[in-house]
Each structure stands twice: as structure tokens, then as C-alpha cells.
Design a protein around this motif. Sequence first.
Motif, short mmCIF file in Angstrom:
data_model
loop_
_atom_site.label_atom_id
_atom_site.label_comp_id
_atom_site.label_asym_id
_atom_site.label_seq_id
_atom_site.Cartn_x
_atom_site.Cartn_y
_atom_site.Cartn_z
N CYS A 1 1.90 -71.17 -55.90
CA CYS A 1 2.43 -70.81 -54.59
C CYS A 1 3.61 -71.73 -54.27
N CYS B 1 2.73 -73.60 -50.45
CA CYS B 1 1.76 -74.69 -50.35
C CYS B 1 1.70 -75.52 -51.63
N CYS C 1 0.70 -67.38 -52.08
CA CYS C 1 -0.73 -67.14 -52.17
C CYS C 1 -1.19 -66.42 -50.91
N CYS D 1 -0.63 -68.23 -47.63
CA CYS D 1 0.75 -68.46 -47.18
C CYS D 1 1.51 -67.17 -46.93
ZN LIG Z 1 0.18 -71.07 -50.73
#
Ligand SMILES: [Zn+2]
Lengths: 136, 136
Positions: free
Chosen positions: B95, B98, B131, B134
Motif C-alpha cells: 500500500c 500506509c 489497501c 486506505c
Molecule cells: Zn494502506
Amino acid sequence: MNNIESQLKDKSVKPTAMRLLVLQYFTEQSKAVSLKDLENGLSYADKSTLFRTLKTFEESKIVHSIEDGSGVTKYALCLESCNCELQDLHYHFHCTNCENTFCLTTLNIPTIELPTNFKMNQANMVIKGLCANCNE
Amino acid sequence: MNNIESQLKDKSVKPTAMRLLVLQYFTEQSKAVSLKDLENGLSYADKSTLFRTLKTFEESKIVHSIEDGSGVTKYALCLESCNCELQDLHYHFHCTNCENTFCLTTLNIPTIELPTNFKMNQANMVIKGLCANCNE
DNA sequence: TATTCAATGCAACCCAACTGCAAAGTTTAC
DNA sequence: GTAAACTTTGCAGTTGGGTTGCATTGAATA
Ligand SMILES: [Zn+2]
Ligand SMILES: [Mn+2]
Ligand SMILES: [Mn+2]
Ligand SMILES: [Zn+2]
């Protein structure tokens, strides 16, 4: 105006002497190029200039970067039509014997069924093994 | 003898206190783990001991390493049956928001038609994007 | 020509990965 | 049980790719 020069202008990158030499160097390679390769190939040039040239080329989509797991980032020329979007992605091959990395530009990344709500924007797909030269 | 301990013995790794703690730490994570993560999680432990523990675990196929392009190598537990061979390979997701990296263990790597005489032994396939957490 | 902005060269710095070596701990030989 | 041999750990340091600050040079603009 030669081909190398017009390639830079097409991507709105000012064709300085240094940049022309770096792009020229790329066109002569059949494998992905590291910063160290450039330093060796253009020994009169400064490392940080070469580094920044690579970054400029990457941002302008003249080259794309490859994380082949060797600990050294490699770069390779984008195809004419490349916009570094999902449909432009292809596999890369890293030979664990000669340490060379190649673009497999004819092998596009398939669509991948991600878990719910995951969104794919990019990919770095590296196959490792022996290249034709090293695989007797 | 608990489960963690027997896992180490199964892979012929001497179950020292340090190794038990590291393996315990891995079982508690849902994402791939970096050396820095381990240093933070087990602050009393020495960095090089943790580093060597990761190498030992990797050689013994207790964990596999992931080059997610963040510049930091991540590690994740192998599945029970894993022998780190071609058929055990799976995609990984990184991701970009994050910075977490996940094993997509249910997504196996397909067979790839390589150029003549190329031999595939390993692969590092990283999909990048957002992800579920997020990606609102 | 004077001013402004971009590119380059040099010298550092950063930091993840790794290593040498001695101390501590564990196993084996007797 | 004790000594020798081997393994693991902790500390301190190195290595090397990547990156940055800053002064200088060069090109473009006014
Ligand atoms: Zn993420
Ligand atoms: Mn490529
Ligand atoms: Mn995994
Ligand atoms: Zn090769």
C-alpha cells in the motif's frame, strides 16, 4: 535535430549535453541500467548529475525503474507508447547468474483479482532465474 | 512444548529464547515485518541478532523475504506447507499510502511464457496501490 | 547587457544491510 | 562433573546505494 534530441523534446525535457549522452547510452543497452553502470559508461560525468538525470527521465516517462531485488535500482527505456500506466506494465527478468535484468516487454501483466476494496495502481513483477546465456 | 517451539524444531532451528520471541512476534502480525519493526517490537534485542535471526528463518523457510520497493526488505511467515518453490509463490501487495505490505497467499503466480531458454526459479511479484483501509 | 532560472559538480550525509570479534551460553567428550 | 568445542548473542564498526545542500556554471529571458 537527431532522434535522441527529439525524443527528449517530445517529453518536454530540455536536451542538455549530459541528457543526450545518457539517453544515447540507454539506447545502446539491451539490459536494464543502474546508476553505477552509467557512472562507468560515462566516467567523466558526476554521480549526482547522473542520478538527477535518471529521476528526471523517470518523471518524464522516458525510462521506468525496476526493483529487481539485487539492492540496486535499475532503469530501462520506456516504449514509444508507454505512459507507465497499468496497461503498459510488463514482467522483468533478473538473471541470478550474470545479474543482468531485462524487460520482457511482450509479456504484459494480467489482471489480478485483488481482495475486496484493494486498488491496484502499479506493479513491480520480477521473475528470477537463468537467462538464455547463462542457462546451458 | 508449545506450538511456537515445535515450529522451530520442525525446521531444525534451535529454539533459543530470542528466536521464540521473534517467531512469536511474527505470528502476531497481519502484515509483513521489517528489521526496524522487529527492533521496535523487541526493543531489548540487538539489531544484528535480529538480523541474523531473520536470515536463519529465511534459510530454514520459516519466513520468506519480500522486496516491496520501499527500500526496506520485509519478511512474512511461510505457510505450513511452503517450501519456497515455484508452486508456493504468491503475489504481495504494497500500500503506497500506509506503506504496509501484505501476502496475498491465495493468489498464486501463474505460469509465465518466458523467452526461449530462459529458466524461472523464483519471483518477486509486488502489486502497488491502496489497501482496503486506505481506499475509501 | 543585466537578470533570472535551470543544470551541473563537489562534498558531504543518510541509512539499511552487513561483518569482525569478543563474551556468554550450550552441547559434547572424557 | 569438568574441560573442550561449538553456537548464539551483543557491540561496534564498515559498506555502499541513494540522496541532498550549496556554490558554480550555463542557458534563457527581459
Ligand atoms: Zn494502506
Ligand atoms: Mn521494463
Ligand atoms: Mn508472502
Ligand atoms: Zn544471465
